[in-house]
Design a protein around this motif. Structure first.
Motif: not given
Length: 169
Positions: A44-49, A89-93
């Motif tokens: 699990w990755t850290a939460p992303t705002t 990835t953990g990268i959101w658009s």
């Protein structure tokens, strides 16, 4: 016991989610997985705002390729936003506004052709236009222009406001 029709990646993700949620809900029976399956499940990755506007999550869909799509409505203006996350990835658009006001009840569905359909209700009662259905389609990385459904022949009109009397028919 037969094989699941669910793709193995989704099966692993589902099992991982159940393993994380079940103890929090007081569950004791967790799904079992082989050691090989456990080695391929990413941590699990850290939460992303995705929004700082106290938005309300509407739905999340995952394409067959693993791309995640999230939809939410802003807390202050009822603007419907969506963002995507590429697989692995953990990268959101950056968020994309699908509707600029009065959106409620959005739902997403990942379709077999790789597109994602978003459907929501547009509460246009603030302009005495009634409630109507709206939608858009994500193809590749681009959302279509919003389409708005119009009542067809024989559709019932919304009831008049409480302070008006309905005309006699």
């Amino acid at each position: 016991m037969g094989r699941s029709a669910m793709p193995s990646g989704r099966l692993r993700a589902t099992a991982t989610a159940l393993a994380a949620v079940s103890p929090a809900l007081g569950g004791t029976g967790l799904p079992t997985a082989s050691a090989a399956d456990l080695d391929t499940v990413p941590p699990w990755t850290a939460p992303t705002t995705l929004s700082s506007d106290h938005g309300k999550v509407q739905d999340v869909a995952v394409r067959a390729d693993g791309t995640a799509v999230a939809a939410w409505i802003s807390g202050s203006m009822n603007v419907l936003y969506a963002a995507t996350r590429a697989p692995g990835t953990g990268i959101w658009s950056a968020p994309v506004a699908l509707d600029t006001g009065y959106a409620v009840g959005a739902r997403l569905t990942a379709r077999t052709d790789g597109t994602v359909a978003a459907v929501w209700t547009e509460d246009a009662n603030v302009h005495n236009q009634g409630t109507r259905l709206a939608g858009a389609v994500l193809t590749g990385g681009t959302w279509s222009q919003k389409g708005v459904g119009r009542p067809g022949p024989g559709a019932r009109r919304p009831p008049p406001p409480a302070n008006r009397v309905a005309p006699m028919v």
